[in-house]
Scaffold this motif. Sequence first.
Motif, short mmCIF file in Angstrom:
data_model
loop_
_atom_site.label_atom_id
_atom_site.label_comp_id
_atom_site.label_asym_id
_atom_site.label_seq_id
_atom_site.Cartn_x
_atom_site.Cartn_y
_atom_site.Cartn_z
N VAL A 267 0.84 -1.21 0.00
CA VAL A 267 0.00 0.00 0.00
C VAL A 267 0.87 1.25 0.00
CG1 VAL A 267 -1.71 1.32 1.30
CG2 VAL A 267 -1.93 -1.17 1.12
N VAL A 268 1.87 1.27 0.88
CA VAL A 268 2.70 2.46 1.02
C VAL A 268 3.61 2.66 -0.19
CG1 VAL A 268 4.56 3.48 2.38
CG2 VAL A 268 2.61 2.44 3.53
N SER A 269 4.24 1.60 -0.68
CA SER A 269 5.17 1.73 -1.81
C SER A 269 4.47 2.22 -3.07
CB SER A 269 5.84 0.37 -2.10
OG SER A 269 6.63 -0.03 -1.01
N THR A 270 3.22 1.84 -3.25
CA THR A 270 2.49 2.28 -4.44
C THR A 270 1.86 3.65 -4.24
OG1 THR A 270 0.54 1.05 -3.68
CG2 THR A 270 1.99 -0.06 -5.24
N ALA A 271 1.48 3.98 -3.02
CA ALA A 271 0.76 5.23 -2.78
C ALA A 271 1.66 6.43 -2.50
CB ALA A 271 -0.22 5.06 -1.62
N MET A 272 2.86 6.19 -1.92
CA MET A 272 3.70 7.30 -1.48
C MET A 272 4.08 8.26 -2.61
SD MET A 272 6.87 8.74 -1.14
CE MET A 272 7.17 10.19 -0.17
N PRO A 273 4.61 7.79 -3.76
CA PRO A 273 4.93 8.77 -4.83
C PRO A 273 3.71 9.57 -5.27
CG PRO A 273 5.96 6.65 -5.28
CD PRO A 273 5.01 6.43 -4.14
N SER A 274 2.55 8.91 -5.31
CA SER A 274 1.32 9.61 -5.69
C SER A 274 0.93 10.64 -4.63
CB SER A 274 0.18 8.61 -5.89
OG SER A 274 0.48 7.72 -6.95
N MET A 275 1.13 10.30 -3.35
CA MET A 275 0.82 11.25 -2.28
C MET A 275 1.70 12.48 -2.39
SD MET A 275 -0.18 9.12 1.19
CE MET A 275 1.21 8.01 1.25
N ALA A 276 2.99 12.27 -2.68
CA ALA A 276 3.92 13.40 -2.81
C ALA A 276 3.50 14.31 -3.97
CB ALA A 276 5.34 12.88 -3.02
N ARG A 277 3.07 13.70 -5.07
CA ARG A 277 2.66 14.48 -6.24
C ARG A 277 1.33 15.19 -5.98
NH1 ARG A 277 -0.44 12.75 -10.16
NH2 ARG A 277 -0.09 10.56 -9.65
N LEU A 278 0.38 14.47 -5.38
CA LEU A 278 -0.94 15.05 -5.14
C LEU A 278 -0.90 16.18 -4.11
CD1 LEU A 278 -3.08 11.78 -5.09
CD2 LEU A 278 -3.16 13.59 -6.83
N TRP A 279 0.11 16.15 -3.22
CA TRP A 279 0.24 17.22 -2.24
C TRP A 279 0.42 18.57 -2.94
CZ3 TRP A 279 -0.87 18.67 2.36
CH2 TRP A 279 -0.17 19.69 2.99
N LYS A 280 1.02 18.54 -4.12
CA LYS A 280 1.21 19.77 -4.89
C LYS A 280 0.06 20.01 -5.86
CE LYS A 280 5.14 21.10 -6.40
NZ LYS A 280 6.39 21.22 -7.17
N GLU A 281 -0.51 18.94 -6.40
CA GLU A 281 -1.46 19.08 -7.51
C GLU A 281 -2.94 19.06 -7.09
OE1 GLU A 281 -0.54 16.02 -10.28
OE2 GLU A 281 1.50 16.73 -10.66
N ASN A 282 -3.29 18.20 -6.12
CA ASN A 282 -4.71 18.02 -5.81
C ASN A 282 -4.86 17.48 -4.39
OD1 ASN A 282 -7.44 17.26 -5.67
ND2 ASN A 282 -7.52 16.79 -7.84
N LYS A 283 -4.97 18.37 -3.42
CA LYS A 283 -5.02 17.96 -2.02
C LYS A 283 -6.31 17.21 -1.67
CE LYS A 283 -1.83 21.30 0.06
NZ LYS A 283 -1.22 21.79 -1.19
N GLU A 284 -7.41 17.49 -2.36
CA GLU A 284 -8.66 16.79 -2.10
C GLU A 284 -8.54 15.31 -2.48
OE1 GLU A 284 -11.41 17.79 -0.47
OE2 GLU A 284 -10.15 19.55 -0.05
N THR A 285 -7.94 15.05 -3.63
CA THR A 285 -7.72 13.66 -4.04
C THR A 285 -6.78 12.96 -3.07
OG1 THR A 285 -8.02 14.27 -6.36
CG2 THR A 285 -6.93 12.16 -5.93
N LEU A 286 -5.79 13.70 -2.57
CA LEU A 286 -4.87 13.14 -1.58
C LEU A 286 -5.62 12.70 -0.32
CD1 LEU A 286 -2.07 12.55 -0.40
CD2 LEU A 286 -1.92 14.96 0.25
#
Length: 408
Positions: A267-286
């Motif tokens: 869960v973490v290995s697949t979600a972490m890069p997306s979380m880092a990107r979404l923190w800048k791009e789309n906080k609601e999706t995060l």
Amino acid sequence: MTESLKLRLIKNAGWLFSAEVISKLLAYGVVVLLSRTLGPEGLGQYSFIFYYVGLLGIFSDLGVGYYLMREVARDRKKLNELLPGVLGLKIVLAIVNFLVIVGITLFLPKPDWMKILIILAGAEAMLTWIAGIFVSIMYAHETTRYEAIARTTERLWAFFVGGAVIYTFKSLSPFIVALLAGYTLREIMRIKWGLGFIDELKIRFRPEVWKNLLKKSYPFWLIGLFTLIYYRTDMVMLSLLRGDYETGIYRAAYTLIEVSLFVPNIVVSTAMPSMARLWKENKETLKVLFKKSFQMLTLLGVAGLAGYYIFARLGILIVFGEEFLPSVPVLRILAFAIPFMFLNSLLASYMNATGKELAFTKITGFTALLNVALNYFLILHYGAEGAAVATVISQGAQVLLVHFSLKT
């Protein structure tokens, strides 16, 4: 979450899930072969060697690997800018860390043959530490299939080659050498595939560049340092305070717990890069991604607790045999740590991905010190069961502290 993000996460999770299942089963088989051949004492010696080297790997990264992954996940153009300095620093750190291991090992109250194996493991670890940068690059590009193949290949080697060696020689030394050969193969594969994401490989040995890197990466190093202490202290302290037999009893129980950790790892290995990107791009999706991950890991963690507690005796008997029955109460205690372990993996990645690494550093530092203190007093009085209690308390304390930190 967008449909494309869901598909990418599912695809990456699928690769890691397959690799984790195969790897855990094979790793399980290796530990079973070792424990049934050499007993609790042999398992304890094996555990001490690798946990000791891991614990002394404190200067192998200084947080630059995680920092590189987060920054490249946010902006892939930064790879060419950051990588040369990161690689140069990692090479120097690997050499320094190896020298530290050699220096301390010479004074260990262990037989000479174990000291030689520790130094060999430390030499191979240098390659592992450097190859970790290339794994970070692949994860930053949200690609997990190559890491999945590398892990699986190493576990196949460990099971079949290592298993044949332990069956033939019935000795720990040739078995450790066989495992180290498999680790070397894995790191070569990681480096080879990681290079595919790099336009041009450059290495810079510039202290001024390293200084700037460390200003930004040191919180991740402190987190890594405290995490190493947190997860490696129990086995090393058990070996030094209570001997190899007690360490083997604890390791048998902890091995069964480790099998379940592939769930949060995926869960973490697949979600972490997306979380880092979404923190800048789309906080609601995060927020949606984090909430769904939290709910899933909570349910799975509670289910794991119930399963391990109920089937502890059966699991120990089937896997390790009657010689390891003292591991049953240890396993039942450790079962209560599973929900906390699942959630801590997610909470750590979330805080690091969203720029809260300094707050998480303080929390990890406190719980690491708590873990060491608890292990010292509880191991002296209760041995392996005391180490298990220390793990449960420390894991629970970290979940509570992170929860309050996120609320404030």
